[in-house]
Design a protein around this motif. Structure first.
Motif, mmCIF file in Angstrom:
data_model
loop_
_atom_site.group_PDB
_atom_site.id
_atom_site.type_symbol
_atom_site.label_atom_id
_atom_site.label_comp_id
_atom_site.label_asym_id
_atom_site.label_seq_id
_atom_site.Cartn_x
_atom_site.Cartn_y
_atom_site.Cartn_z
ATOM 1 N N UNK A 1 0.862 -1.185 0.000
ATOM 2 C CA UNK A 1 0.000 0.000 0.000
ATOM 3 C C UNK A 1 0.898 1.235 0.000
ATOM 4 N N UNK A 2 0.459 2.253 -0.727
ATOM 5 C CA UNK A 2 1.250 3.486 -0.831
ATOM 6 C C UNK A 2 1.459 4.191 0.501
ATOM 7 N N UNK A 3 0.507 4.060 1.423
ATOM 8 C CA UNK A 3 0.541 4.855 2.646
ATOM 9 C C UNK A 3 0.412 3.991 3.898
ATOM 10 N N UNK B 1 -6.723 -1.349 4.605
ATOM 11 C CA UNK B 1 -8.072 -1.637 4.113
ATOM 12 C C UNK B 1 -8.348 -1.132 2.697
ATOM 13 N N UNK B 2 -7.782 0.018 2.325
ATOM 14 C CA UNK B 2 -8.254 0.648 1.083
ATOM 15 C C UNK B 2 -8.176 -0.235 -0.168
ATOM 16 N N UNK B 3 -7.059 -0.924 -0.416
ATOM 17 C CA UNK B 3 -7.044 -1.779 -1.623
ATOM 18 C C UNK B 3 -8.151 -2.839 -1.612
ATOM 19 N N UNK C 1 -11.105 -2.528 0.000
ATOM 20 C CA UNK C 1 -12.361 -1.791 -0.178
ATOM 21 C C UNK C 1 -12.588 -1.482 -1.660
ATOM 22 N N UNK C 2 -11.522 -1.116 -2.356
ATOM 23 C CA UNK C 2 -11.640 -0.783 -3.780
ATOM 24 C C UNK C 2 -11.841 -2.047 -4.622
ATOM 25 N N UNK D 1 -5.689 -1.100 9.843
ATOM 26 C CA UNK D 1 -6.533 0.071 10.123
ATOM 27 C C UNK D 1 -8.015 -0.277 10.258
ATOM 28 N N UNK E 1 -10.819 4.566 11.189
ATOM 29 C CA UNK E 1 -9.977 3.545 10.579
ATOM 30 C C UNK E 1 -8.526 3.749 11.013
ATOM 31 N N UNK E 2 -8.241 3.336 12.233
ATOM 32 C CA UNK E 2 -6.886 3.524 12.761
ATOM 33 C C UNK E 2 -6.374 2.248 13.402
ATOM 34 N N UNK F 1 1.158 10.925 7.264
ATOM 35 C CA UNK F 1 1.611 9.559 7.571
ATOM 36 C C UNK F 1 2.649 9.574 8.679
ATOM 37 N N UNK G 1 -10.565 4.708 1.798
ATOM 38 C CA UNK G 1 -10.221 4.838 3.212
ATOM 39 C C UNK G 1 -8.746 5.203 3.357
ATOM 40 N N UNK H 1 -6.278 0.069 -8.263
ATOM 41 C CA UNK H 1 -5.920 -0.904 -7.242
ATOM 42 C C UNK H 1 -6.078 -0.332 -5.826
ATOM 43 N N UNK I 1 -4.469 2.272 -4.699
ATOM 44 C CA UNK I 1 -3.231 2.931 -4.263
ATOM 45 C C UNK I 1 -3.431 4.443 -4.398
#
Lengths: 278, 405
Positions: free
Chosen positions: A55-57, A104-106, A108-109, A131, B26-27, B182, B288, B301, B303
């Motif tokens: 993940x990027x972040x 989670x984001x990838x 979720x997408x 997260x 979401x943490x 971040x 998210x 994807x 990202x």
């Protein structure tokens, strides 16, 4: 429902030892090499394999795992390709539990329902999603349980006795105790504090408790394995992988062996530990 | 839009921090207990008359509130349409609206006994406000700032250091605001016991979006009373620029349930919406990141993509979750302005009104320049003059010099 994770912990209990859990980022430094590494892990002594979804972040990760994720993304890794990697591994290994770990984001997408179907059919056994605390269980944890996947929750030094029952409520497979307040790869855990924390969690659950964050050497792995149901190593493996790459960040002939050799010596540390009290 | 409209737009979020499907918590687990403590501390503070009275005192005597509502006579006659008012947040101490929120959060931090304050900053306005209040209350202050932003917002870096803050240039990722956030979160996870994270916008995990909005809502509350005094009625339209969206939400929120008031948020369109930009609503979708579900710029994807804006304060690939919800319900209209449009507005405002706006604020002015001429002369338009442009003078000077060559 019994998963490969449950079966593996039952086997280890019979053998009288704790689990060695290894973390590798999918697609680091490329998908072909990363499949070779993951295939080499059980042979080298890994009992459970965590595969990072890049993940990027990655907000809970230190520089090593951040860099691993960026290498993987640069090499074209996507969530779909991570699942392909799992499928390719599973073709040759029906027993070793695989846990996907990430953010989670990838997912979720990708779509939660589609992801759970695809992950299950690829041979994934559990998920660790950094997260998604229990406050967000409806997002993925509860659907994952219904799909027959373990949702492995992180417990941390800040998770007090009042909060532990909520954290453990929908956890299955094992509990992952994060031994420090901090990001991956930052500091070493004090093993006496870890022992107390594991004992505290064990008062609330019968699930195995694995400990991660800050374990780098066979001695540390042995110390942790003697108090917990398992020791998790990630950053140390990612660092040795990174150190084996060429100047452009590409795999070399040393890469797979560098990781496997470290896994072998860490596994000896885990196996040398007297089994943790149940 | 197709969603059923709520009875009120001002009651959110729900107890779990959701605005419709947006928001949430979401943490990482390490932070969750502290976030619950913070929520409890904030609820108690809001209900405590002595807290509110103390805050009111500082807002008046230290920040300099109320900020004026100013009739921009020359801009109005130049554009030849709507009667344009500026809510002068750039006159606040530290030069922007950011101080309203920082004061509130620092007072909550003091109630919680936290002595170490961390913040992320883009343009440096939030960093400067945080450094200022930490100096005022004798607290340790660490500001995370993308290395790219450190270079393009040097005046604010120097200000923060003069105020005793430690500025940490962030080298990870795209080295802008997203990466600063971040690294601030990584610091917080590591130092959770003694540290308060002072978030600069209406984003992050619940309760931040609601708490920051509440502290900023004084902008809209004052505007309501001041417009009543000046014109004897409500304004007809509101404009504000949006990165995370705190100055916009501060102005908008008290007017959300007045259907006669048209509301416009202006995102940063960078080089244009088909190229690199920072317009999460125009060019993103729900995802998210950083503790909440909201509109984000990302690839197929999931990202996160790098944003681009000439203004460091809008250079963020997301937006506050309440804005995402107000977009989906259709209550607020979200527009965007390019780098070039913002630069033109920056210069026009400087010459016509003698006010050098922040580049962020210039985005809102750019859309006022387009829409004011199309409105009648009795249309009352309010734009949030959210920040002053001193920090942008070296950057804009270089760009304009480059163009003359």
């Amino acid at each position: 429902m019994t998963t490969r994770i449950d079966t593996r912990f039952a086997e280890l209990k019979q053998q009288g030892r704790s689990a060695f859990v290894t973390f590798i980022m999918a697609g680091d430094p490329d998908l072909v090499t990363s499949l070779e590494i993951i295939k080499a892990l059980p042979q080298a002594g890994a009992d459970i394999i965590e595969i990072g979804m890049p993940f990027t972040d990655p907000m809970a990760d230190g520089p090593s795992i951040q860099a691993a994720g960026l290498r993987a993304l640069k090499a074209g890794t996507t969530l779909k390709k991570t699942l392909d990697l799992v499928r390719a591994f599973r073709n040759g290994d029906a027993a070793t539990p695989l846990v996907l770990m990430g953010y989670y984001n990838p997912i979720f997408i990708y779509g939660v329902d589609k992801f759970l179907v695809d992950a299950k059919s690829a041979g994934v056994d559990g998920l660790i999603i950094v997260d998604l605390p229990p406050e967000e269980d409806e997002e993925l944890c509860l659907p994952a349980m219904r799909a027959g996947l373990n949702f492995i929750r992180l417990a941390t030094p800040t998770t007090d006795d009042k909060r532990l029952p909520a954290v453990l409520a929908n956890t299955s497979g094992f509990v992952y105790y994060v031994s420090i307040t901090g990001i991956t790869g930052a500091a070493s855990a004090d093993s006496s504090k870890v022992a107390a924390a594991v004992a505290r969690i064990k008062r609330h659950t019968t699930l195995p408790v694995c400990v991660g964050f800050g374990i780098r050497t066979p001695d540390q792995a042995r110390a942790i394995a003697s108090t917990a149901s398992g020791a998790v190593v990630g950053t140390a493996l990612v660092d040795v992988l990174s150190g084996s790459l060429d100047a452009e960040g590409r795999a070399t002939s040393k890469t797979v062996n560098a990781v496997a050799d470290l896994v072998r010596s860490l596994a000896q540390g885990v196996r040398a530990a007297p089994q943790a009290a149940e | 839009m197709s969603l059923p409209l709520p009875n009120s737009f001002r009651t959110g979020p729900d107890e779990r921090g959701h605005f419709g499907t947006f928001g949430g918590r979401f943490v990482a687990e390490t932070l969750m207990p502290l976030i619950l403590d913070l929520e409890a501390a904030y609820i108690a503070a809001k209900a405590d008359p002595s807290f509110m009275a103390e805050m009111k005192g500082y807002l008046r005597d230290y920040v300099g509130r109320p900020s004026p509502l100013y009739f921009a006579e020359r801009l109005t006659s130049h554009l030849g349409g709507a009667k344009i008012y500026f809510k002068r947040e750039e006159l606040n101490h530290t030069g922007s609206h950011k101080v309203n929120n920082v004061l509130g959060q620092i007072m909550v931090a003091r109630r919680m006994g936290k002595k170490r304050i961390i913040a992320e900053t883009g343009a440096g306005q939030h960093g400067v406000a945080t450094a200022t209040l930490c100096a005022r209350f004798g607290l340790e202050c660490i500001v995370y700032m993308g290395a790219v932003d450190v270079a393009r917002q040097q005046p604010n870096v120097i200000r923060m250091e003069m105020l005793g803050a430690k500025v940490v240039p962030v080298q990870s990722g795209s080295r802008t605001l997203k990466d600063a956030m971040n690294d601030a979160l990584r610091d917080w996870v590591t130092n959770v016991e003694n540290t308060f994270y002072c978030i600069g916008t209406i984003a992050g995990p619940h309760p931040y979006p609601a708490m920051v909005r509440d502290f900023q809502s004084i902008i809209g509350e004052e505007t309501r009373a001041q417009m009543q005094e000046a014109e004897g009625r409500l304004p007809d339209s509101l404009f504000a620029c949006i990165g995370g969206g705190s100055n916009a939400m501060g102005l908008f929120h008290p007017f959300l349930d007045d259907p006669s008031v048209e509301i416009f948020g202006v995102e940063a369109a960078g080089h244009g919406l088909t190229q690199l930009h920072a317009a999460s609503i125009a060019g993103g979708r729900a995802g998210v990141l950083h503790g909440n579900r909201t509109y984000l710029l990302m690839d197929d994807d999931g990202q996160i993509q790098d944003a681009h804006s000439i203004s460091a304060g809008l250079d963020y690939p997301g937006i506050g979750p309440e804005h995402a919800w107000l977009h989906e319900t259709g209550r607020v209209t979200y527009l965007s302005a390019t780098d070039d449009e913002a630069l033109e507005a920056f210069q026009l405002l400087s010459r016509l009104e003698g006010i050098i706006p922040a580049l962020e604020t210039a985005h809102a002015i750019a859309k006022v320049m387009q829409l004011a001429p199309k409105r009648p002369r009795d249309h009352l338009m309010v734009v949030n003059l959210s920040g002053r442009g001193d920090k942008d003078i070296p950057q804009v000077g270089d760009i304009l010099k480059g163009r003359q060559k």
